[in-house]
Structure formats: C-alpha cells, structure tokens
Design a protein around this motif. Sequence first.
Motif, short mmCIF file in Angstrom:
data_model
loop_
_atom_site.label_atom_id
_atom_site.label_comp_id
_atom_site.label_asym_id
_atom_site.label_seq_id
_atom_site.Cartn_x
_atom_site.Cartn_y
_atom_site.Cartn_z
N LEU A 102 85.73 3.12 5.90
CA LEU A 102 86.18 3.78 4.60
C LEU A 102 87.74 3.59 4.45
CD1 LEU A 102 84.20 7.13 5.08
CD2 LEU A 102 83.97 5.21 3.51
N LYS A 120 94.48 6.76 10.70
CA LYS A 120 95.12 7.93 10.69
C LYS A 120 95.74 8.02 12.02
CE LYS A 120 92.22 11.21 9.99
NZ LYS A 120 92.29 11.90 11.05
N HIS A 131 102.31 7.37 18.55
CA HIS A 131 101.82 8.90 18.14
C HIS A 131 100.54 8.62 17.25
CE1 HIS A 131 103.45 7.12 14.25
NE2 HIS A 131 103.13 8.14 13.69
N VAL A 166 98.42 -1.89 -1.16
CA VAL A 166 97.22 -1.60 -0.01
C VAL A 166 96.06 -2.22 -0.64
CG1 VAL A 166 96.11 0.07 0.95
CG2 VAL A 166 98.09 0.62 -0.02
N THR A 220 92.48 3.13 -3.34
CA THR A 220 92.39 3.38 -2.04
C THR A 220 92.53 4.90 -1.68
OG1 THR A 220 94.79 2.69 -1.51
CG2 THR A 220 92.89 1.15 -1.07
N PHE A 268 89.00 6.33 -0.61
CA PHE A 268 88.35 6.07 0.85
C PHE A 268 89.47 7.07 1.76
CE2 PHE A 268 87.10 1.91 -1.00
CZ PHE A 268 85.60 2.19 -0.58
N TYR A 269 90.60 7.25 1.57
CA TYR A 269 91.25 8.13 2.44
C TYR A 269 90.36 9.74 2.36
CZ TYR A 269 95.09 4.76 1.69
OH TYR A 269 95.76 3.89 1.25
N LYS A 325 87.32 10.28 1.37
CA LYS A 325 86.12 10.26 1.87
C LYS A 325 85.96 10.43 3.31
CE LYS A 325 82.66 8.33 0.28
NZ LYS A 325 81.28 8.74 -0.19
N GLU A 326 87.06 10.01 3.92
CA GLU A 326 87.31 9.98 5.48
C GLU A 326 87.58 11.20 5.98
OE1 GLU A 326 88.01 6.50 7.44
OE2 GLU A 326 89.13 7.36 8.77
N ARG A 331 103.49 7.05 -0.95
CA ARG A 331 101.82 6.81 -1.26
C ARG A 331 101.02 7.54 -0.30
NH1 ARG A 331 101.96 1.27 2.50
NH2 ARG A 331 101.70 2.39 4.39
N PRO A 358 95.44 8.88 4.71
CA PRO A 358 94.76 9.97 5.09
C PRO A 358 95.30 11.08 5.64
CG PRO A 358 94.35 7.63 6.16
CD PRO A 358 95.37 7.60 5.18
N ASP A 359 96.56 10.78 6.53
CA ASP A 359 97.21 11.58 7.07
C ASP A 359 97.96 12.90 6.46
OD1 ASP A 359 98.13 9.99 9.99
OD2 ASP A 359 97.59 8.86 8.08
N GLU A 368 94.90 15.00 5.23
CA GLU A 368 94.41 15.83 6.19
C GLU A 368 95.54 17.19 6.37
OE1 GLU A 368 92.42 14.66 10.24
OE2 GLU A 368 94.85 14.74 10.41
N ARG A 397 100.87 15.05 14.38
CA ARG A 397 101.31 13.84 15.50
C ARG A 397 102.69 13.51 14.41
NH1 ARG A 397 95.69 13.81 15.80
NH2 ARG A 397 95.08 13.67 18.16
N ALA A 398 103.69 13.40 15.34
CA ALA A 398 104.92 12.95 14.60
C ALA A 398 105.34 11.46 15.40
CB ALA A 398 105.84 14.03 14.66
N ILE A 399 106.02 10.59 14.66
CA ILE A 399 106.82 9.44 15.11
C ILE A 399 107.64 9.89 16.04
CG2 ILE A 399 108.11 9.15 13.39
CD1 ILE A 399 107.56 6.01 13.30
N MET A 400 107.90 9.21 17.06
CA MET A 400 108.84 9.28 18.01
C MET A 400 110.09 9.24 17.54
SD MET A 400 109.75 6.88 21.49
CE MET A 400 108.59 7.49 22.34
#
Lengths: 210, 592
Positions: free
Chosen positions: A63, A68, A88, B161, B249, B252-253, B255-256, B322, B325-326, B329, B339-342
């Motif tokens: 999909l 993610k 991460h 994308v 797109t 699809f995010y 749907k997932e 943009r 999916p994150d 969610e 969850r975060a980037i360092m």
Amino acid sequence: MQDTGKNIIIAGVGGQGILLFSNLLSKFYMKLGYELKISDVIGLGQRGGGVESHFRYSNKPVLSPFIKAGDADYVISFEQTETLRYLHCLKEDGVILSSTFELSTSSVNTRLEKDMPESKTELIRKSGKKTFIVDPDENKNPDFDISKMMNIVMLGFYSEYRGYNHDEMIQIVKENVPEKFVEGNIKAYEKGWAIARAELVAKESEVSNC
Amino acid sequence: MVMMNGNEAVARGAFEAGVKVAAGFPGTPSTEVMDYTHQRYPDIYCEWSTNEKVGLEVAIGASFAGYRSLAIMKTVGLHVAADALGGAAGSQINGGLVIVVGDDVGRIAGDDYNDVRHYGNMFNIPVLEPSDSQDAKDLMVKAFEISEEYTTPVILKITSVICKTTSRVIIDEEYTYEAKCRVKYPVSFSKVIMTTMMMNAKGSEHPKLVKCFNDFPAHMKRLADDCNDFDINKLELNGKKIGVITAGTPYFYTKEVLPDASILKLGLVMPLPEKLIRELAEHVDELYVIEDGHDILEKNIKDLGVSVIGKELFPKFPEMTRFTPDIIEEKLVPDAPKRAIMEGIPFRLPVSCAGCSHLFITQILKKHKIKAAADVTCGLIGCFPHTEAYSLQKCMGSSIALSHGYNVATDHRENFVAMIGDGGFWATGINGLMNLIFNDSQSTVIIVDNSCLAMTGGQHIASSEFGFNYKPENKLEIAKVCEAIGVKDIVTVDAYEIETLENAILNAVNAKTNSVVIVKKPCITKFKLPKSDPYHIDQDLCTQCRKCVNIGCLAIESKKGKDGKVEIFINEDLCVGCGLCSTACKFDAIML
C-alpha cells in the motif's frame, strides 16, 4: 514462500549508487514473485545531497510507498550520518547495515552548526539494534574501487546475511551494470559476501561463548 | 506486467492515448515524463520548448489541429504558462489537451510550496490525481477522454512521490500506436471572444455566431454530474466510525494506517462527485479529508455544505510539507507508539558540484564585494549561507530585470550585477535583457553558458549542441543574440581562466554602459569532463581560516579524523583539480 515480505530503507548521499542498489534488489524480488513498491527521495544537493529509497516487498499488494517509522526491517546505509537519520524507523528486531563512510555536511563545514560530539559509528552501535558496520578503508582492494562500488559490497553482504543464492544475484548484477564495470562489481559483491561470512561466524561464536 | 515509476507510467499513458505532440519545459519532479516519452515512443513528436508558456501554446495549437497533445511542466512552470492555460480554458477543444503538472510536495527538491489544483478552481477545468503508477497510466488515458468529451483542457496532477515511486503496471503488450485525431470545431477562441458573443447574441441561431460560442459552464456541469459514476472515483464503504475523502498517494497511507475506514478515493479531484461525498458522509460518524498540498478538496467539499475535518487536525505548511502514514497514525490511531528522529544530526545544505563554473563567479563577486542578483537553477546555490554570494534571488529568468530595477531606483550609483544561467536566459531572461537595453539601463549581466539545463539533469536548450530536434545550423549563439539585441560590451571567457574572468567582470562592472560577460564551461556533471589531479591541503600550513570551505565546493570537507582532531581536507574522490581553492588560500596551504 516463508518470507512474507520486508521493509528496507536504503540511505546515503548522491553518487553512491543507492538507486542502482534498489534496482538490483527489485529485479531479484520480482523474480521471486513478490509485489513491490520502491519510493526514492532525492534531495536538492546535486552530488552530495541525502538520498533515501523506501523499498518494500511483500506477498500481498504493497500500500504505502513510504515505510512508517517503526516498520523498517532493515536500514542499509552507505553513509553514517545518514544511518543516524533512520534509526528510529527500525522495528524492535530491525537490522542495521551501515558503512563508516562519512561525507561531512556543508552546514558543519562552514560552522553554521556544530557536529555531533560523539562518534557516529558508536552512536549506531549503541542503538540497541542488531548492527553490522563495514569500514571501506579497511576493505580497500586493488581489484575494484570501493569508493565507487560500496553499494555492491553492501549487496553482497545483505545477500549473504539473508542466505540468498549468490549466483542469481551476481547474474542480476551482470545484466544491469555497464559492461566495463561488470568485473569490478563482481569483485565488490564477493568482497561484501566474504565480510558478511566472517562477521556472521564471529557473531555466532560470541553467542556460543555466552 | 512491468515496473514503472510515475513518470514512466504517465509517458506510457500518453502513448496508449495516441498522443501526437508533447511539449514542455524541464522541472523537478516531472522532467522525466518528457525524457521517457522521447526515448521510448518515437511516434510522438517531442520538444523541450523555450519555456512553459511556449510549450503549452505549442500543445494548444496541435490540439486545435485535431491531435491529442500534451504539455509537461512543474507547477512553478505553470505559473509562467498560466496565461496560455487561461486562454485555453473554456474554449473549444478538438484533439484532447492534457497538461501534466508536477507538484513538488514535501519540498523534496527544494521548491516553493505550490498546489496546481488552484488552477482548476480558478479556470474551472478538471484536475485528475493518480495514487500509483498504474493509476498514472490509466488516468492519463482518461484525461484525454474527458478533454474531448467535455471540451476542456485537463490537468493531470502528479507529485514528487508519484513521480519517484516504482510499482507494477499492467500494459497492453499488443497495443499498436495510432495518433488519435478529431476535428469537431472550425474555430477555437478564448473566453473573451466567447463571452462577448454570449452577452450580445443570446438566442441567436446565426451560424456565424453559433460557431464562436462554446457553452463551457454547461460542459463542466455535465462533468460534475457524470463523475459520480466514473470508476476512477471509488467509494469503499467499510466501518461506520471513520470516513476519509482522499486522493493521490495519501489514499495508500490511509488504507495502510486505517484498514477499517470507509474511503472515497478521488481520481478526479475537480469537479467533485457530490453524490458520492454525501453517501460517505451519511455512512460514517467522522469524516476527514486527507490531501497533499493546500486545503483545496476541504474547501470545495465545505462549499457543498458537507462538514469535514481537515487542516484543523492536520495543520498545513509549515507544520506539514506533505502527508506521511506517520502523520495519519499520530492523529487518528490512539496509543500508536511515538518514534522520533535522533536529535542533533547535522543537515545538508545544497552544495555545487566540485569544479562548477558557478563557484568561480561567486568567488570573484565575494572577493570584490560586488552586489549581485542570482537566478534559479544551479546558480541559486550561491545564495545559501555557506556561500553567501548574492543578496537578491527570485524566480526563473528574473535576475536581469531585478538588477535593472535596482539600478534605476538607485540612479545607477552602483552597478548591481545580474547572474543568470543559460537556461534562465533563454526561458524568460532574454526579455529582461531587451528591456534594459531599450530603457537605456547600464547593468552588467553575467551569463553562465554550460550548454544545458544543468539543475534538472542536463536537458537541451536553444544554445546546446544536442537535443531532440537539434541541427547545428539552428543553434542559437548567446553572444550573437546579445549583440543583435544591442548590448554594447560583450566578452566571452572560459570559467577556469580565473584571472581573465576576474578582469572581465571588473571591467564590465566599471564600464559606464550595458555589458554582458558570458562565462563558458560545459556542465561538469552532465558532460563528464575529464578530471585533473586532485589538490590537497598541507595540514602544517593550514590555519583553518575556512576561506576554502566557504567557496561552497562539495570536495572540501571539515571533519574529525580518526584521532579526533578536526581537519579541513580535500576529498580526492570528488576533487576535479580545477584549482579554485588554491587561489583562495592566503597561506599557500593548498597544492597539487
């Protein structure tokens, strides 16, 4: 088909052959009959900008083109600053395969910002994930230019780690790189495969010594 | 079944739709639509036009001749071509006319935040948006059908994308190309002529008046009704809690992340299928709009009197460049892990390729503190703070007129210089040059002649020695054109002859007349120029003053060695041996 699919983030900087890596991998998984979605994110930096490829294969239709955060099975990175950007994204049992190569960033070069005080290689090791580090300087070889073919070294490593058929993967390399680079690329592939073999034996003995 | 990215799929769709003419101008992310069309489908006439407006006008002319025609550009390019689009909107269409426009969502390639769907609203023309490569190919064919059936230009919106995502596409291997041709209308006029007819000749049946009249509001009304039954608008009724209206797109995010949600996936984002929207609204408790770009679907749906949740939950730019999916969610899935980037990972500003002629120019401008305007494409890299060579920069082709404006406002007390690439010069910059000549200005213009449009991957321009339709006798010479326009003082210099270049720029700046300095050097990346031996830095002589680092060359790095000491050094793999850095070093620390 036991493997139902994986999510792989392939990262590095422009000119490192990230798109070739994901292209070769896509040919391999297509032959195995998987569904695929591969999304490339290419920055503005011309040569030297960050590049990431979200590679997803599955036995069901894929999909989202983006993986993610928390859903990546693998982060395969050819540049260690870029490796840090995706830690991460890994699942709890995700695997890191990272080069120690580093292209310093323009903002640090010109002191617009400070570099990270810690060693980046150590930060990767401390992530708590299963980690494999490949140092291109330690693996310099007269048979091929590792600064240009690190992508294929990593492909050899990944294939060995996954237990894939090397003949099949080498055949795909042969069919998809220009004639004059085939020989060097095969050497690079075999090098990656050999490094993985040695690493895996070492890890197994670590485990058995515990 | 084949693997294609969005750009390849759009090109394939054009082929299967029987397109005869494709024209446009390069622009990330949609440049490759043209490249693939030209490489793979030689039956289709392709051209890179001088700019987007010209490209769209070529396509409009071809469409009037009866042939299906395609214009390709990015949204920023459509701003240039907007007048042409306004002229075509609402007019009679013979061969289908589709404008493929790339929206650079997520600013992946550093574009401004634009949304092409605004043109759909403004000009009242249909906009289609695919969700993957299969969709891109299918919607391309559908776009031509809509264009002819409803007598309207159609926009196919693709995003960064879609363009760069590869997925499976089913193609008709047996398909044999046939250029589709339909001539229905003997004339095609802009709305200026048609509305004049409408107002003055309502009800007239005189054939001369009827011929000019196109009832475009009725066509769009019919499309708005019919699109409730289009299979490209898919209503997927599932759970009754969450409903989502989406396109592209983000479908699809959604749907997932929300497998139980009821979803209306729009293939046609403008006009809207009102019945389907109301059906979904009645089915669910909460209705969301998840759309990349601006809040256009959201506003149009609210205009129908349907209440939806959009940007109040998902704030738009600059909070979000943009959808991912994150993001969905985080907002709609309770208890999703965070969850975060360092923190503290250094960012990468864009840097010029080692040996780029732009670096020689920015070095000279900085050395002599010459104020200058930059254009877009590769030259704009000189604006970023690590190079800091320019004080003014706006859009493609603008720098000549910008500097002229500055100079007339300041009574030419200082010569505010314009730097422009050859691509920007031919695109629209040449108008700025003509303008400053006949308005008796005394500006200096530096034109970087690297024989291609470098930033988008080296496409050809009027002064290139290659191209889809190239013939040596048709190549335009920048110097000759400048001379013909009336520039008094023109010199051409090789970028690597740094002293000559420095003198040429200083002479031009100090001359009390208009002047052009043409800096020649083929793009080092496109033409893969042979490298010279790399330079290196003697660490004993280096004082770490960072003059070399501030050139903005990719090959010059500063980082900790394995002993933990910071060093400035030249990356031998990247250095091309141009020697610019050695001329910048005051301590003679940089040598072969």
